[in-house]
Every structure is written in structure tokens, then in C-alpha cells.
Design a protein around this motif. Sequence first.
Motif, PDB file in Angstrom:
ATOM      1  N   ARG A 126     -75.283-103.575 -91.635  1.00 11.20           N
ATOM      2  CA  ARG A 126     -74.161-102.641 -91.770  1.00 11.20           C
ATOM      3  C   ARG A 126     -74.709-101.225 -91.717  1.00 11.20           C
ATOM      4  O   ARG A 126     -75.503-100.816 -92.557  1.00 11.20           O
ATOM      5  CB  ARG A 126     -73.441-102.890 -93.086  1.00 11.20           C
ATOM      6  CG  ARG A 126     -72.861-104.290 -93.184  1.00 11.20           C
ATOM      7  CD  ARG A 126     -72.171-104.496 -94.497  1.00 11.20           C
ATOM      8  NE  ARG A 126     -73.107-104.454 -95.615  1.00 11.20           N
ATOM      9  CZ  ARG A 126     -73.804-105.511 -96.035  1.00 11.20           C
ATOM     10  NH1 ARG A 126     -73.681-106.673 -95.432  1.00 11.20           N
ATOM     11  NH2 ARG A 126     -74.615-105.397 -97.063  1.00 11.20           N
ATOM     12  N   ILE A 127     -74.269-100.495 -90.702  1.00  6.02           N
ATOM     13  CA  ILE A 127     -74.830 -99.169 -90.470  1.00  6.02           C
ATOM     14  C   ILE A 127     -73.737 -98.122 -90.585  1.00  6.02           C
ATOM     15  O   ILE A 127     -72.636 -98.302 -90.073  1.00  6.02           O
ATOM     16  CB  ILE A 127     -75.481 -99.108 -89.070  1.00  6.02           C
ATOM     17  CG1 ILE A 127     -76.691-100.028 -89.065  1.00  6.02           C
ATOM     18  CG2 ILE A 127     -75.859 -97.693 -88.694  1.00  6.02           C
ATOM     19  CD1 ILE A 127     -77.379-100.123 -87.754  1.00  6.02           C
ATOM     20  N   VAL A 128     -74.033 -97.045 -91.304  1.00  7.90           N
ATOM     21  CA  VAL A 128     -73.109 -95.916 -91.354  1.00  7.90           C
ATOM     22  C   VAL A 128     -73.731 -94.767 -90.580  1.00  7.90           C
ATOM     23  O   VAL A 128     -74.906 -94.458 -90.762  1.00  7.90           O
ATOM     24  CB  VAL A 128     -72.816 -95.507 -92.809  1.00  7.90           C
ATOM     25  CG1 VAL A 128     -72.215 -94.104 -92.858  1.00  7.90           C
ATOM     26  CG2 VAL A 128     -71.873 -96.506 -93.461  1.00  7.90           C
ATOM     27  N   ILE A 129     -72.931 -94.188 -89.680  1.00 14.00           N
ATOM     28  CA  ILE A 129     -73.402 -93.027 -88.922  1.00 14.00           C
ATOM     29  C   ILE A 129     -72.626 -91.816 -89.414  1.00 14.00           C
ATOM     30  O   ILE A 129     -71.392 -91.846 -89.488  1.00 14.00           O
ATOM     31  CB  ILE A 129     -73.166 -93.206 -87.414  1.00 14.00           C
ATOM     32  CG1 ILE A 129     -73.858 -94.471 -86.911  1.00 14.00           C
ATOM     33  CG2 ILE A 129     -73.678 -91.992 -86.648  1.00 14.00           C
ATOM     34  CD1 ILE A 129     -73.672 -94.736 -85.431  1.00 14.00           C
ATOM     35  N   CYS A 130     -73.340 -90.757 -89.804  1.00 12.70           N
ATOM     36  CA  CYS A 130     -72.647 -89.546 -90.205  1.00 12.70           C
ATOM     37  C   CYS A 130     -73.266 -88.358 -89.486  1.00 12.70           C
ATOM     38  O   CYS A 130     -74.292 -88.479 -88.810  1.00 12.70           O
ATOM     39  CB  CYS A 130     -72.695 -89.366 -91.719  1.00 12.70           C
ATOM     40  SG  CYS A 130     -74.367 -89.301 -92.371  1.00 12.70           S
ATOM     41  N   GLY A 131     -72.633 -87.220 -89.660  1.00 12.08           N
ATOM     42  CA  GLY A 131     -73.122 -86.027 -88.984  1.00 12.08           C
ATOM     43  C   GLY A 131     -71.978 -85.062 -88.772  1.00 12.08           C
ATOM     44  O   GLY A 131     -70.819 -85.449 -88.888  1.00 12.08           O
ATOM     45  N   PRO A 132     -72.293 -83.793 -88.452  1.00 12.87           N
ATOM     46  CA  PRO A 132     -71.224 -82.811 -88.255  1.00 12.87           C
ATOM     47  C   PRO A 132     -70.380 -83.154 -87.025  1.00 12.87           C
ATOM     48  O   PRO A 132     -70.802 -83.953 -86.193  1.00 12.87           O
ATOM     49  CB  PRO A 132     -71.978 -81.490 -88.060  1.00 12.87           C
ATOM     50  CG  PRO A 132     -73.345 -81.884 -87.639  1.00 12.87           C
ATOM     51  CD  PRO A 132     -73.630 -83.209 -88.262  1.00 12.87           C
ATOM     52  N   SER A 133     -69.203 -82.531 -86.932  1.00 11.91           N
ATOM     53  CA  SER A 133     -68.348 -82.851 -85.784  1.00 11.91           C
ATOM     54  C   SER A 133     -69.009 -82.318 -84.518  1.00 11.91           C
ATOM     55  O   SER A 133     -69.669 -81.281 -84.530  1.00 11.91           O
ATOM     56  CB  SER A 133     -66.963 -82.259 -85.969  1.00 11.91           C
ATOM     57  OG  SER A 133     -67.037 -80.866 -85.990  1.00 11.91           O
TER      58      SER A 133
END
Lengths: 255, 478
Positions: A42-49
Motif C-alpha cells: 500500500r503506497i501513498v504518494i504525496c506532493g505539492p500540486s
Amino acid sequence: MANALQTNMTQEVAIQITAMNKWYGTFHVLRDINMTVQTGERIVICGPSGSGKSTLIRCVNRLEEHQQGQIIVDGTELTNDIKNIDKVRSEVGMVFQHFNLFPHLTIMENLTLAPIWVRKIPKAEADETAMYFLNKVKIPEQAHKYPGQLSGGQQQRVAIARSLCMKPRIMLFDEPTSALDPEMIKEVLDTMIGLAQDGMTMICVTHEMGFAQAVANRVIFMDQGQIVEQNEPREFFNNPKSDRTKLFLSQILGH
Amino acid sequence: MQTFVRTEMLTPQAPPVTERGVVKWLRENLFSSALNIGLTLLGIATLYYVVTLSLPWLLNGVWTASSLTECRSIIAQNAGPDASGACWAIIHARWYQFIYGFYPPELYWRPVLAFGLLLVALAPILFGDNARNAGLLVSIVSALTILSLFLVNMPMWLFLALSAGLILASYLAYTRLNLLWYLTLLYPFLTVWLLWGGSLWGQVSIMAGFGVLVAAYRLLSPRLGVPIATGIGVVAAVLWWLLLDDKVAEAMQHLIPLAITPIESDKMGGFLLAFIIGVSSISLSLPIGILLALGRQSDMFLVKALSVGFIEFVRGVPLITMLFTASLLLQYFLPPNTNFDLILRVVILVTLFSAAYNAEVVRGGLAALPKGQYEAADALGLDYWQAQRLIIMPQALKVSIPGIVSTFIGLFKDTTLVTFVGLAEPLRGITTIVRADINWKGVYWEPYLFVGAIFFVVCYGMSRYSLYLEGKLRTDHN
């Protein structure tokens, strides 16, 4: 283990992305992406728009085309071959920010459409599966309404159920809670946590850091079209390595 | 501060007289401001003027007379020497010509039956999911058709057989509406046979061409994919129609003769002609328009270029030009001695003309769909044609209903333009012939009013149906 959830990670590779590049016209939106997802991970990808995180997961089921490198999903390489694309798409479920339910069909028809036409499953069986998953997302009583009559949170849970009806091996979530009112976010996240408990391979683009900490095996932080940092959640949040990650985390967790 | 305690609750009371019922409505809608009062009075005055001028003319109307002179003498007798009056007798006297053109009177049952069956065949299309409405439509139409058949000349056994068939159709419409789809599919061939006559095998053989298309498609589409299989199917069907069609029909006719009196196209006129052109062009132009709209959005350069070129060319050319092309130029391009019927040629060009307009209307509907709908369909693994058929078109067409129906109404009224290629449509063709009759010389308003009224009824009907359909398809809030 980073969090309390059980993980049945095998050495089987679900998604393999190698040296992938993508351009929108002349804009280099994804740069040298390398990423391996194991089955059950299970991977969460985050980051600015604008960092390319949505574009990245949309490449996994070829809603976006990549120009360089290789994407192999469940042993099938994504090329221009339409047969491969359809095969991958029927194995990979996707949940969108704006739900994208079909407004002219009832909830039940939304759920059974793809199983009947793509999987060629008899209608009675498809109906049964649909009811099973509607129960699972806890809205069986809405089966015969139209999407426009449901709240945002209910629509998103229907969208999740619609993907699950295809019995996918991988689920992609593209900011599933960003368009929801605060009190509806929880019901959708609970559904996703339930899915994680069942051992689904998941990639989620989300800003719900609580969810990331509770569910993810790995958090990936992206900026300017590249993977800047990835780590298991506790390390990622408590001890970020790069300055860019620290800045991002201070901005989203600071208020 | 003063303390206040309510000791008795107030019961609700009726609003003041100016705020309820007719008075409120009049005040709000007709007399809300000085300008509105002025406009209302002006409107009433205009209405009064129009009614007082036209009502005597309508009321003094005469329905039975053999000539205009007789009409006028009856009016003078009944309403005084200076009274004006309509001479509807001309409609009465030339009724059959307005409806059937020059179709042989002893065969009127054929167009009557064709028209009755048209509405029966339309029932599953118009009210596919509502057996009650469909049943009502079919039974009313069947009753009227049986009555009309009774009033025209035809063999008794045939009348009884057809009546039984129509009663059966009404019963089926209520109970097993899906069976009527077979009639809908057969209807085009059946009607061409009924109207033009000749050998039934000719129609069967043309139908067999479509059978060839479907068979080729079924056989090849699993291996070659939809577009290639369809292409091969179309080529096979065209080859069938060009090479084998006539021979098969002739051979079968020799074996089992099944022919009725052939009628030439120049015998057809009046509303029969308007309906032949209108109905066939309307039903063909929508599917072609949808394909053109999809073609215009296609990623394939050639398909896109051809669609855009076709749409822009056809929309840029007046319909009259295309009709002249149909009547004059097309002959030069066809092999010598091909007998390509004028009505068929006109239908083809009117269809293409209206398809171009429909394509743009449907494109508007496609543009109104959020991109997410395409993405969701793709993400679920639906292929292009499944996505179009199940997700995109149902929504795009729903948005396009007002525009599509506008095109249809325009098309139906434009059928009157075929007068310029020598066909006897009702407005100018038949009316000119009727007014040229020595007995009716000088009649002006009545035939035009009559033809106009029928056109209005048909177009208004289409408009009401589109409103019903929009209401039925509304799923966003109910």
C-alpha cells in the motif's frame, strides 16, 4: 512494521516502472520515474500540486501515455497495443477525485455495467456481486437511486464499489477525498482502510497524512515530476531527509 | 426593558384578497407595472382586432360545394351579400389529392396501411420502456387504421386479415412490447413494398444484403475487430446489392410469384410524399449524424478530415442546390440506364443534409460531457464502441434532444422544397394544381391554411414528445 495493519506482501511484483519519462507538449511532467510495487503493498504518494503525482498513477492504467521507459502492470507491458491496455484496465481499478459515476444510470447499473460488458458475467451474478460490495461500503439501501441523489461521500463509496465489482488486483486512488466536505472524508477513508485490511494492492494519491500513517507501507514524496523521497511512514513523517520534504511537511502539518 | 409573554397562540389566517387566487395572478402577470398594463391592453386590443376580422370568415365557412362560385352564393345566402367566408369545400373536394397525390384510388389502402404501421412501428422506439403508453398509442392507431381501411376500397378478406393483425399488434403492445421491435425492423422494407408495389422478393433480397453485412460482422469481428469487420461487411453487402440482388429476386419471383401492382414515383404526392421523405430522412440522418460527430472527434486524421470536410461542405450549400443535384447532376455520374428513383435520390440528399446539422448538434452534446466520463469508462476497461454506446451517447444525446428535434422539425418543413425538382409536395405542388382547377380559380387562403395546419400538428407533436423525453430522462434530481 510501520503501522498496525497486517501486510501479506509477497515477492510478486504488481507494478514495475523503469526509467519512465513523460512530456505534455514540451513540458517535462514526469522525469526518470523508477518504482516497484509488490503485490499487497500500500503506497501513498504525496506532493505539492503540479508535482506529477496524479499523472503518474494515471500512467499506470494508460489514461495518460508515457513517451519513454517501461511500465509493466501484472506482467503486461503498456504499449500502444489496445488489447494490452484493455487487459490492464480490467485488472486495475481506479477511483477519481470527482467520482465520475455515470449520472444516467442507477447505482446498481453503475456497478454492474463493466462486469456485464467487459467480463461478460451474467446479469444475475453481476447483481449479486454489486449488492455484496454495496453492503461492504455500507450503502445497500441506495442501490436503485441515481448518483445525483447521493451525497458526495456516498458517491465516492459507490465509485469504490464500482471498481471493486471488476475484482481488480490493484486499486488506484486519485485524491479520493479532495472534493469532499470534511465530515464525509472519514466515511471514505474508513472504506479504504477496510480495503487495505483485505490485502488489496493500493496506490493512493492523497494529502490525508493520518491515513498514510495508518495504512501505507511506503510514502512517496514527489516534486517537479520526480520522486524526491520515499520511506516507510514513521521515518518519512518523523525524520524526513530532504529539505524539500521538510518544507512540504511543515506546510501541510503545521496548521 | 419591557417583558413580553404571549398568552394566546395566533391561528393561521388567509392572505389578503389581493394576494391570492386570480387577483394575485392578474396583478403579478398582467398588471404589475405601468409598462405591463400598457402592453396588456395593447395585447387585448390586437387580439380583439384579429378575432373580429377572422372569426366571421371562419364561421361562415362552407364545407360542401362543387365550385368557388357555389361557395360564394351559399355564403351570401346564409350571411348576407357582403359577408366574407372560407370555402373549405376545396379541401373536401380535393382531400384525397392533398393526402395521396396521384396514387390510384383503388389502392389507397396501401398508403393508409403504411401510415398506420409507421406509428405502430414507432411505438417501441418512442415508448420502449412504457408498455402502457405504447399500448395506448398502438390501439388508438390500430382503431383509426381499421376505420380508414374500412372507408377505402379493398378486398374484404384482406381487410379482415389486416384488422386481425392490427388488433393483435395492440394486444402485443400492452403485453409483449419487445415483439413489436421485429415489426420496427421489417417496417422500412414492408413500406417500400406497400407503396411502390412490385415483387416482395425484391425487398427480401435487399434485406438479405443487410443479412450479409451482419453475418460478415459476426463472423469477423472477434478476430479482426469492430471497424475492419464492419468495413468488410459493408463491402460484401454492397457487392450483394450490385451483383446478386436482382438475380436472386427474379429467380425467387419465378419460383413463388408474390407481386402487387407496381406504382411509379411520379404518382406519389401530397402528404404521402412529405411523410416518405420526412420519415426516411429523419430516421436515417440521426445515426449518420452521430457517426459524423464521432468522426469529427476522432484521433484518426483521415476519418476526422473526411467528417469535417463533409459537414462543412454540406452545411455551406443551400438545400435547393442539393435537390437540383439530386434531380439533374446525379444522373450524369451514374452508369447509363440505371433507373435510380427520383424520390430515393431526394431522400438520400435530404438525409445527408440533415445529417450534417445533426452531427454538429450531437457534437455540442459531446462537448458538454465532462472528461471524467470518458476516463471512468476507459478505467473500467470498456472499449471505444461500448463506451460510446453505454456511457457517452446516452448522455450526449440527452443533452442534444432540443437541437436534434429542431433539426427534425426543420427537415420535415424543408420537404416542401422538393417542389423545385418537380415533385408534388402538398404546399406548392398540390396546392398549385388544385388552384389551377377552373372550378376553384380564385381560392387563396384555404389550401395554404389547411396544409399549414397539418404541418403545425406534426411539428408540434414532435416538439411535445421531445419535452416528454427530456422529462423522462432527467435523473439528476427527483
